[in-house]
Design an enzyme around this catalytic site. Structure first.
Site, PDB file in Angstrom:
ATOM      1  N   GLY A   1       3.319   0.375 -11.381  1.00 44.96           N
ATOM      2  CA  GLY A   1       2.438   0.827 -10.314  1.00 44.96           C
ATOM      3  C   GLY A   1       2.384   2.342 -10.244  1.00 44.96           C
ATOM      4  O   GLY A   1       1.336   2.924  -9.952  1.00 44.96           O
TER       5      GLY A   1
ATOM      6  N   CYS B   1      21.086  10.454   4.628  1.00 46.29           N
ATOM      7  CA  CYS B   1      22.386  10.168   4.024  1.00 46.29           C
ATOM      8  C   CYS B   1      22.317   9.010   3.027  1.00 46.29           C
ATOM      9  O   CYS B   1      23.288   8.722   2.342  1.00 46.29           O
ATOM     10  CB  CYS B   1      23.401   9.854   5.108  1.00 46.29           C
ATOM     11  SG  CYS B   1      22.849   8.613   6.280  1.00 46.29           S
TER      12      CYS B   1
ATOM     13  N   SER C   1       1.236  -2.744  -7.776  1.00 42.63           N
ATOM     14  CA  SER C   1       2.412  -2.988  -8.601  1.00 42.63           C
ATOM     15  C   SER C   1       2.857  -4.431  -8.451  1.00 42.63           C
ATOM     16  O   SER C   1       3.050  -4.924  -7.336  1.00 42.63           O
ATOM     17  CB  SER C   1       3.545  -2.040  -8.177  1.00 42.63           C
ATOM     18  OG  SER C   1       4.638  -2.135  -9.037  1.00 42.63           O
TER      19      SER C   1
END
Length: 487
Positions: free
Chosen positions: A69, A322, A194
């Site tokens: 994709g 994080c 995709s």
């Protein structure tokens, strides 16, 4: 183990598995050859193209298959821009596009083109009026996803397509997330998708270029896929991808499953804020994908939260800084201006059992609580912070109690300064929440932080806590974020 990350990759559809195995026996030959095995392979490729075109809503000769994709997006952007070089070199795209579009835009800019980023509102949605205002005679291409991959917000593709048609500018739609649920409406010019998003095998992308759209493929070309995607086709994977997409469209299966999953997502959207204190559900409440919901939790490390949910048996995703290799918040959350810490994306695959969602809702509160406790949020952390609404001298001593490792806050005439340099979010926000109790109404807390997420999460905390965000100023390291206590 419940898998709740279909937006990254959907489980292989049973029909795709059957088609893949069958085509390994029948579709291994070169479809460009005239002998029997080649003709058989060609028939399979043509049938796959017809099935994909029917699902997309275009002609078979407008569809080519690519290795991914991402490659479909890159080829679509570069080919459309190159074909309109004489018209102009300006590319418009929303601020929340997939990184494939953003990377293609970077290449375009490096080559001397220009890009204009369209802002989104707090739900992640582009205003069609902003697109109309940004269109200009030198605009070569507009890129707009049909629905966002992180928060599920659907974009006004049909309205934007009409505006682009009126201006004579092609529109490329990244339909990776929405195509499993139905064709993209409107008069788009190019479309990319995709296969692994709809239950096909990975390694298959789809690019549709409608007739009449000027297109000049870039890079080396060969005779395959109309010269738009060079190299030997992965025919077994293409056949499996088309078979699974056709299966999703069969009868009322897609509509019925979409409605069922939407009810499960509605339950998550409603129950999570009730079960977990200090949670912000993000994304548009109405214009959204049926299977996806995203929420962010104050005072929570996103990576720790994902690990704990994984240990509890749930596979989810996150846009928190994080959890990323770049250590910056998701560009989508940043563009929306919403809380990024403790971010969780739940995207339900076809066939998700409602009992699994109920168990997720049972497990989540304890998981969030344990992560907050490890980060040093007081046991009554949310209630203590909420006490700022009532204020009172009795609240300050409890919040100001010193514990080992608690950050030192130094008094200044303007209020308190909290040094959070070198600390990752959510720690700067946790320290802000503690310090705000130590200043009177009208006083300020200045947080020194060099974590990029603080620029997003501190203003978001202020909005959630009804405190005044007074802005930021440069500091010797990082930035100084000023918050004024309003309650």
């Amino acid at each position: 183990m419940p898998y709740f990350d279909a937006a990254s990759a959907a489980p292989l559809h049973p029909v795709a598995r059957e088609a893949l195995l069958a085509s390994l026996d029948e579709g291994w030959a070169d479809p460009a050859r005239l002998y029997r095995e080649g003709r058989r392979a060609r028939l399979l490729l043509d049938a796959a193209r017809e099935a994909a075109a029917e699902a997309v809503g275009c002609r078979p000769d407008e569809v080519v298959f690519t290795p991914s994709g991402t490659q479909a997006v890159h080829s679509g952007v570069s080919g459309a821009l190159a074909a309109r070089r004489r018209v102009g070199r300006r590319l418009l795209h929303s601020a929340v596009e997939h990184s494939a579009v953003l990377h293609a835009a970077e290449v375009h800019t490096a080559a001397g083109g220009s890009c204009t980023e369209l802002a989104v509102d707090r739900t992640g949605r582009v205003a069609a009026g902003d697109v109309a205002a940004a269109l200009s005679p030198d605009t070569a291409l507009v890129c707009l996803q049909s629905a966002n991959h992180e928060v599920g917000t659907e974009q006004p593709v049909e309205e934007v397509a009409a505006l682009c048609q009126e201006a004579g500018v092609p529109l490329l739609v990244d339909a990776a997330q929405s195509l499993p649920w139905g064709p993209v409406p409107g008069g788009w010019s190019l479309l990319a998708a995709s296969a692994h998003k709809w239950g096909g095998p990975p390694g298959v992308g789809l690019l549709a270029v409608r007739k009449g759209t000027r297109f000049a493929p870039q890079g080396p070309r060969d005779e395959r896929e109309a010269g738009r995607s060079p190299g030997f086709e992965n025919l077994p994977a293409i056949v499996a991808a088309a078979a699974s997409l056709r299966a999703l469209r069969a009868g009322q299966e897609t509509a019925g499953e979409a409605a069922r999953l939407r009810k499960l997502v509605d339950r998550i959207r409603t129950r999570v804020p009730e079960l977990v204190p200090d949670v912000e559900v993000v994304g548009h409440p109405v214009h959204r994908l049926p299977h996806l919901v995203t929420f962010s939790c104050l005072y929570v490390d996103g990576e720790a939260l994902l690990h704990e949910l994984d240990r509890a048996g749930f596979s989810v995703s996150s846009g928190s800084s994080c959890t990323s290799s770049t250590l910056t918040p998701s560009h989508v959350l940043r563009a929306m201006g919403v809380l990024s810490e403790g971010n969780v994306r739940v995207s339900l695959p076809y066939g998700t059992d409602g009992a699994e969602v109920e168990r997720f809702l049972e497990v989540l509160p304890a998981v969030v609580r344990s992560v907050r406790e490890r980060l040093g949020v007081p046991a009554a952390g949310r209630e203590t912070v909420a006490a700022t609404a009532g204020g009172g001298p009795e609240a300050a001593p409890a919040a100001a109690a010193e514990e080992p490792g608690e950050p030192a806050a130094s008094a200044e005439p303007a209020g308190l300064v909290v040094d959070s340099l070198g600390k990752r979010c959510p720690l700067p926000v946790i320290e802000l929440a503690k310090a705000i109790l130590e200043v009177p109404v009208g006083g300020t807390v200045t947080v020194l932080a060099d974590d990029e997420a603080a620029r997003l999460d501190i203003p978001a905390w202020c909005a959630m806590r009804e405190q005044e965000y007074a802005g930021e100023r440069p500091a010797e390291r990082g930035a100084a974020y000023v918050v004024r206590r309003r309650a």
